[in-house]
Design a protein around this motif. Structure first.
Motif, PDB file in Angstrom:
ATOM      1  N   UNK A 169       0.835  -1.154   0.035  1.00 51.96           N
ATOM      2  CA  UNK A 169       0.074   0.090  -0.030  1.00 51.96           C
ATOM      3  C   UNK A 169       0.960   1.427  -0.124  1.00 51.96           C
ATOM      4  N   UNK A 170       0.561   2.292  -0.901  1.00 48.96           N
ATOM      5  CA  UNK A 170       1.292   3.534  -0.956  1.00 48.96           C
ATOM      6  C   UNK A 170       2.536   3.479  -1.661  1.00 48.96           C
ATOM      7  N   UNK A 171       2.931   2.255  -2.149  1.00 45.27           N
ATOM      8  CA  UNK A 171       4.213   1.872  -2.605  1.00 45.27           C
ATOM      9  C   UNK A 171       4.186   2.413  -4.403  1.00 45.27           C
ATOM     10  N   UNK A 172       2.860   2.528  -4.651  1.00 43.01           N
ATOM     11  CA  UNK A 172       2.677   3.032  -6.065  1.00 43.01           C
ATOM     12  C   UNK A 172       2.072   4.357  -6.077  1.00 43.01           C
ATOM     13  N   UNK A 173       1.134   4.781  -5.290  1.00 43.63           N
ATOM     14  CA  UNK A 173       0.721   6.182  -5.090  1.00 43.63           C
ATOM     15  C   UNK A 173       0.834   6.771  -3.684  1.00 43.63           C
ATOM     16  N   UNK A 174       2.149   7.304  -3.433  1.00 48.33           N
ATOM     17  CA  UNK A 174       2.282   7.484  -2.041  1.00 48.33           C
ATOM     18  C   UNK A 174       1.451   8.808  -1.370  1.00 48.33           C
ATOM     19  N   UNK A 175       1.225   9.005  -0.313  1.00 45.07           N
ATOM     20  CA  UNK A 175       0.235   9.935   0.140  1.00 45.07           C
ATOM     21  C   UNK A 175       0.807  11.430  -0.253  1.00 45.07           C
ATOM     22  N   UNK A 176       2.063  11.406  -0.676  1.00 51.26           N
ATOM     23  CA  UNK A 176       2.402  12.885  -0.945  1.00 51.26           C
ATOM     24  C   UNK A 176       1.947  13.296  -2.395  1.00 51.26           C
ATOM     25  N   UNK A 177       1.454  12.018  -3.301  1.00 48.83           N
ATOM     26  CA  UNK A 177       1.319  12.191  -4.602  1.00 48.83           C
ATOM     27  C   UNK A 177       0.709  13.500  -4.855  1.00 48.83           C
ATOM     28  N   UNK A 178      -0.582  13.575  -4.545  1.00 46.18           N
ATOM     29  CA  UNK A 178      -1.263  14.653  -4.834  1.00 46.18           C
ATOM     30  C   UNK A 178      -2.453  15.029  -3.621  1.00 46.18           C
ATOM     31  N   UNK A 179      -2.956  16.138  -4.061  1.00 45.39           N
ATOM     32  CA  UNK A 179      -4.097  16.445  -2.950  1.00 45.39           C
ATOM     33  C   UNK A 179      -5.225  15.443  -2.484  1.00 45.39           C
ATOM     34  N   UNK A 180      -5.634  14.992  -3.737  1.00 45.55           N
ATOM     35  CA  UNK A 180      -6.600  13.840  -3.213  1.00 45.55           C
ATOM     36  C   UNK A 180      -6.098  12.693  -3.063  1.00 45.55           C
ATOM     37  N   UNK A 181      -4.968  12.382  -3.157  1.00 46.31           N
ATOM     38  CA  UNK A 181      -4.379  11.105  -2.860  1.00 46.31           C
ATOM     39  C   UNK A 181      -4.177  11.076  -1.502  1.00 46.31           C
ATOM     40  N   UNK A 252     -11.009   8.373  -4.882  1.00 45.23           N
ATOM     41  CA  UNK A 252     -10.386   7.164  -5.000  1.00 45.23           C
ATOM     42  C   UNK A 252      -9.089   7.094  -4.897  1.00 45.23           C
ATOM     43  N   UNK A 253      -8.456   6.012  -4.717  1.00 45.00           N
ATOM     44  CA  UNK A 253      -6.855   5.539  -5.088  1.00 45.00           C
ATOM     45  C   UNK A 253      -7.066   4.305  -5.558  1.00 45.00           C
ATOM     46  N   UNK A 254      -6.438   3.874  -6.515  1.00 46.70           N
ATOM     47  CA  UNK A 254      -6.089   2.574  -7.119  1.00 46.70           C
ATOM     48  C   UNK A 254      -4.852   2.401  -7.442  1.00 46.70           C
ATOM     49  N   UNK A 255      -4.347   1.311  -6.757  1.00 48.70           N
ATOM     50  CA  UNK A 255      -2.692   1.060  -6.836  1.00 48.70           C
ATOM     51  C   UNK A 255      -2.597  -0.433  -7.477  1.00 48.70           C
ATOM     52  N   UNK A 256      -2.026  -0.490  -8.397  1.00 46.73           N
ATOM     53  CA  UNK A 256      -1.943  -1.828  -9.277  1.00 46.73           C
ATOM     54  C   UNK A 256      -0.457  -2.159  -9.140  1.00 46.73           C
ATOM     55  N   UNK A 257      -0.012  -3.465  -8.947  1.00 48.98           N
ATOM     56  CA  UNK A 257       1.369  -3.929  -8.931  1.00 48.98           C
ATOM     57  C   UNK A 257       1.635  -5.042  -9.681  1.00 48.98           C
ATOM     58  N   UNK A 284     -18.423  14.631  -7.981  1.00 54.24           N
ATOM     59  CA  UNK A 284     -17.058  15.138  -8.182  1.00 54.24           C
ATOM     60  C   UNK A 284     -16.232  14.057  -8.212  1.00 54.24           C
ATOM     61  N   UNK A 285     -15.758  13.593  -9.045  1.00 46.22           N
ATOM     62  CA  UNK A 285     -14.827  12.216  -9.329  1.00 46.22           C
ATOM     63  C   UNK A 285     -13.421  12.618  -9.425  1.00 46.22           C
ATOM     64  N   UNK A 286     -12.671  12.535  -8.289  1.00 45.95           N
ATOM     65  CA  UNK A 286     -11.215  12.923  -8.431  1.00 45.95           C
ATOM     66  C   UNK A 286     -10.421  11.618  -8.038  1.00 45.95           C
ATOM     67  N   UNK A 287      -9.973  10.724  -8.993  1.00 43.38           N
ATOM     68  CA  UNK A 287      -9.347   9.519  -8.624  1.00 43.38           C
ATOM     69  C   UNK A 287      -7.911   9.552  -8.854  1.00 43.38           C
ATOM     70  N   UNK A 288      -7.182   8.950  -8.200  1.00 40.70           N
ATOM     71  CA  UNK A 288      -5.586   8.456  -8.801  1.00 40.70           C
ATOM     72  C   UNK A 288      -5.517   7.077  -8.940  1.00 40.70           C
ATOM     73  N   UNK A 317      -2.600   5.774 -14.871  1.00 40.87           N
ATOM     74  CA  UNK A 317      -1.296   5.900 -15.345  1.00 40.87           C
ATOM     75  C   UNK A 317      -0.458   4.525 -15.207  1.00 40.87           C
ATOM     76  N   UNK A 318       0.534   4.322 -15.826  1.00 42.73           N
ATOM     77  CA  UNK A 318       1.502   3.287 -15.968  1.00 42.73           C
ATOM     78  C   UNK A 318       2.957   3.616 -15.636  1.00 42.73           C
TER      79      UNK A 318
END
Ligand SMILES: Nc1ncnc2c1ncn2[C@@H]1O[C@H](COP(=O)(O)OP(=O)(O)O)[C@@H](O)[C@H]1O
Ligand SMILES: [Mg+2]
Lengths: 481, 250
Positions: A169-181, A252-257, A284-288, A317-318
């Motif tokens: 968890x957070x290895x793909x989208x770290x919390x600092x990534x963006x505001x909504x993340x 939402x945040x979705x991470x794929x590895x 309002x759909x703000x998704x990472x 993104x990839x």
């Protein structure tokens, strides 16, 4: 329907023996966000201490951030103290029978060809035991367990497989990534966890739909999918049910590895409430969403059909880290009425011979505004990286808008990056031609649109593709003329 | 089957049709000739119900009904077919699926069941061969990237498949080489039956070397200035349109 709500709940609860699904509708926090709220969420979920610490870290960081304003979308500033951060996602009272459901919603279901039983489930009507969802879910669970696949709620995973979650968890989208993340990392209420062990080809398509309790997960979902070396999985997100939630924020945040030789296919058909035709309400759909092609020859493919939401801000993104890794993004985004979409993708090439394909189809009708935003970055080490981008816009009428913002950064001279873009209009000539051959204007438009979207639809799993087509037709009904 | 009485129409306030009278009976083939800009396409479009024209007077009856009251697709479903002067491209829409959708729309309107795949395929292949349309084009998008001649053959194919009651062909012969011209003429002749009316708009008389019209009309400056038999077409070929216009003005 012979069963009462509580009986049904008991049935569902019994199925989810792990304890997830304490019915949370009645358990809604008052609006507002502070550390106490973050702690309370974590406590409610019975999370390990490290998870709480991660949430708090994210929360503190979020406080230092500003809402992004670079997207081509306009909306009143979101007041984050007006939102309740722990609640049943469906705040409408529980319905006892289909008679209590907005007839307009039912009409839409019917057009989508959704069965009565599904309709009940989707409208939040207590599902009676005739709808064998529970046993269906059980069958799936057993088949999956035999294959060693883990498919459960993320809160469940935090209890049962804490080390796996912690590792990824957070290895793909770290919390600092963006505001909504950052916000999501602090307050996520639930979501899905998928783990495919090495060499396993997941025996079925996974979908939140089958995890009934999850079909209506709330505003801050967290999804984590891990495909070990040589494994394969196809995941379908969302159902095509119109959710009538009022002006809600989804972040939402979705991470794929994906490890070596692993393949993840992630498909979304999103049809949230877009607001009315005057632009009132809507989601309002703000998704990472981000996939990490960590292993060599790994493959991540995003396919999305976005017809809902008032505002969509979304860039699946990839990160193509592995050699010969492949990233794909196939997207159809429809905006009509006052809907706004700013969507696209990022392909970050790091590995040698990494390849990416982007096919984006934007459809705007009425006053809809549609922006494609895509970044292709070829890092210095990415020898022979290749990208092909196709970005087509279709306009219906002359009050709508389409924008294209390709960003290309190439740091390796061997890279091949191609970008094609077209804008076309559904013309009066075309409509007249079709009508002269006996088709209605609506049939004509949906035919032209389906033709326009073909390359994306064929990436969707079969049943989904059919649904997506119908959905487009329904969502663009009356958008012409 | 088709009766046009004193039809007047304008575009953007400019009067184009200035009182057209024309009667076509079942089984008849009428040719409409006339110089460029005389209003031939305007007439064809108005009959098909295209937006953008205001009918300012007169009436059109089709199979006993007030044609002008019907929507474009209703006219099509009642057997009116227009082969267009400039067939439109529909990128991404498969040519065969389009044809099939169209056929089924007409069949449903007649209360008939949809055509089954097998008979459709058989028919479409046979008719594509008749109009010498390359089978590959059936699998492509409707008219997208077709040559001028291919587009016109595709129109004739659609006409043959849809079996209209009244077929209007708007300069289907224009810009065709002699082979294509013969194919178009063959297509038209094959469809001539005692029940079907046909209105063939042409700029040149050469099409009429292959098609025997029952009547020839000359549309000039928004009016039918002369009607006659086949010999009128030949006379036009020899003398041009000028003398008719002068006579009409006199
Ligand atoms: N959409 C339009 N807007 C303005 N003028 C038009 C339009 N369509 C046709 N016209 C005019 O009407 C006249 C007749 O055109 P048309 O019916 O196409 O003639 P034809 O088919 O006999 O060559 C021409 O002067 C043409 O410029
Ligand atoms: Mg013309």
């Amino acid at each position: 329907m012979g069963q009462t709500n509580s009986e049904m709940e008991a049935l569902i609860a019994a199925e989810y023996a792990q304890g997830f699904i304490t019915r949370i509708d009645s358990d809604t926090f008052p609006p507002g966000l502070d550390e106490a709220v973050v702690r309370a969420i974590s406590e409610r979920k019975g999370e390990p201490e490290w998870m709480l610490q991660k949430r708090l870290e994210a929360y503190r960081h979020w406080l230092t951030m500003d809402q992004p304003d670079w997207a081509v979308i306009n909306h009143p500033p979101i007041d984050f103290q007006q939102i309740s951060y722990y609640s049943s996602p469906k705040q409408s009272p529980k319905l006892e029978s289909l008679d209590q459901v907005d007839p307009e919603i039912l009409a839409t279901y019917e057009k989508l060809g959704i069965s009565i039983e599904e309709q009940k489930a989707l409208s939040g009507v207590a599902v009676d035991a005739v709808f064998d969802s529970v046993s269906v879910a059980t069958t799936f669970r057993e088949t999956l367990a035999e294959a060693g696949v883990i498919f459960c709620a993320i809160s469940e995973a935090l209890r049962d497989y804490p080390e796996l979650v912690r590792q990824y968890m957070a290895s793909v989208v770290p919390h600092k990534d963006n505001f909504f993340a950052a916000l999501n990392s602090a307050v996520f209420s639930d979501g899905t966890f998928v783990y495919i062990p090495e060499g396993v080809k997941c025996p079925m398509e996974l979908s939140t739909y089958f995890r009934i309790n999850e079909a209506k997960t709330g505003q801050f979902e967290r999804t984590l999918i891990i495909a070990e070396a040589g494994s394969e999985v196809s995941y379908l997100e969302g159902c095509t049910a119109p959710m009538r939630d009022e002006n809600q924020l989804h972040a939402a945040v979705v991470e794929l590895v994906a490890m070596e030789d692993a393949k993840i296919k992630y498909s979304t058909v999103q049809n949230w409430y877009p607001g009315d035709l005057e632009g009132k309400g809507g989601i309002y759909n703000f998704v990472t969403k981000r996939g990490d092609c960590r292993g060599d020859r790994s493959h991540i493919s995003w396919t999305q059909v976005e017809t809902g939401s008032a505002v969509t801000w979304k860039y699946p993104s990839c990160i193509l880290r592995g050699r010969d890794s492949v990233g794909e993004f196939y997207s159809v985004a429809v905006t009509k009425g006052f809907q706004q979409a700013d969507t696209g993708t990022k392909m970050i090439h790091i590995g040698e011979n990494s390849r990416s394909t982007i096919v984006s189809k934007g459809i705007s009708a009425m006053q809809g505004s549609n922006a494609y935003r895509g970044l292709v970055r070829i890092a210095g080490k990415a020898e022979n990286a290749r990208n092909h981008t196709r970005c087509d816009s279709l306009l219906i009428g002359d009050r709508c808008a389409a924008h294209t913002f390709p960003y290309i950064e190439v740091k390796n001279p061997t890279a091949k990056v191609e970008h094609e873009a077209t804008t076309s209009k559904v013309s009066e000539d075309q409509l007249f031609y079709c009508r002269q051959r006996g088709l209605t204007e609506e049939d004509a438009v949906s035919m032209i649109i389906n033709g326009f979207c073909k390359e994306v639809f064929q990436e969707l799993p079969m049943e989904f593709a059919v649904e997506a087509q119908k959905l487009l037709a329904v969502s663009l009904e009356g958008a012409v003329g | 089957m088709l009766a046009i009485k004193n039809l007047t129409a304008s575009v953007d306030g400019k009067e184009i049709l200035k009182g057209v009278d024309l009667q076509v009976e079942a089984g008849e083939l009428h040719a409409i000739m006339g110089p460029n800009g005389s209003g031939k396409s305007t007439l064809a479009h108005i009959l098909a119900g295209r937006d953008g024209y205001s009918v300012t007077g007169g009436e059109v009856r089709y199979l006993g009904e007030d044609l002008l009251q019907l929507e474009v697709e209703e006219r099509a479903r009642q057997g009116l077919f227009l082969a267009m002067q400039y067939p439109v491209e529909l990128p991404g829409v498969n040519n065969m699926s389009f044809l099939r959708e169209s056929m089924n729309a007409l069949r449903r309107a007649r209360g008939e069941p949809e055509i089954d795949t097998l008979s459709f395929m058989k028919q479409v292949k046979e008719k594509a061969r008749q109009v010498k349309l390359d089978e590959k084009l059936l699998k492509r998008s409707v008219n997208a990237g077709f040559s001028g001649g291919e587009k016109k053959r595709n129109e004739i194919l659609q006409m043959a498949m849809l079996e209209p009651k009244l077929a209007i062909l708007d300069e289907t012969d224009s810009g065709l080489d002699i082979d294509a011209l013969r194919t178009v003429a063959d297509g038209v002749n094959r469809l001539r039956t005692a029940e079907r009316g046909m209105l063939v708009v042409t700029h040149y008389q050469r099409l009429l070397d292959y098609i025997q019209p029952d009547k020839v009309h000359v549309l000039a400056d928004g009016r039918i200035v002369r009607s006659g038999g086949k010999e009128l077409a030949l006379e036009l070929e020899a003398r041009g349109y000028g003398w008719l216009l002068e006579e009409a003005a006199a």
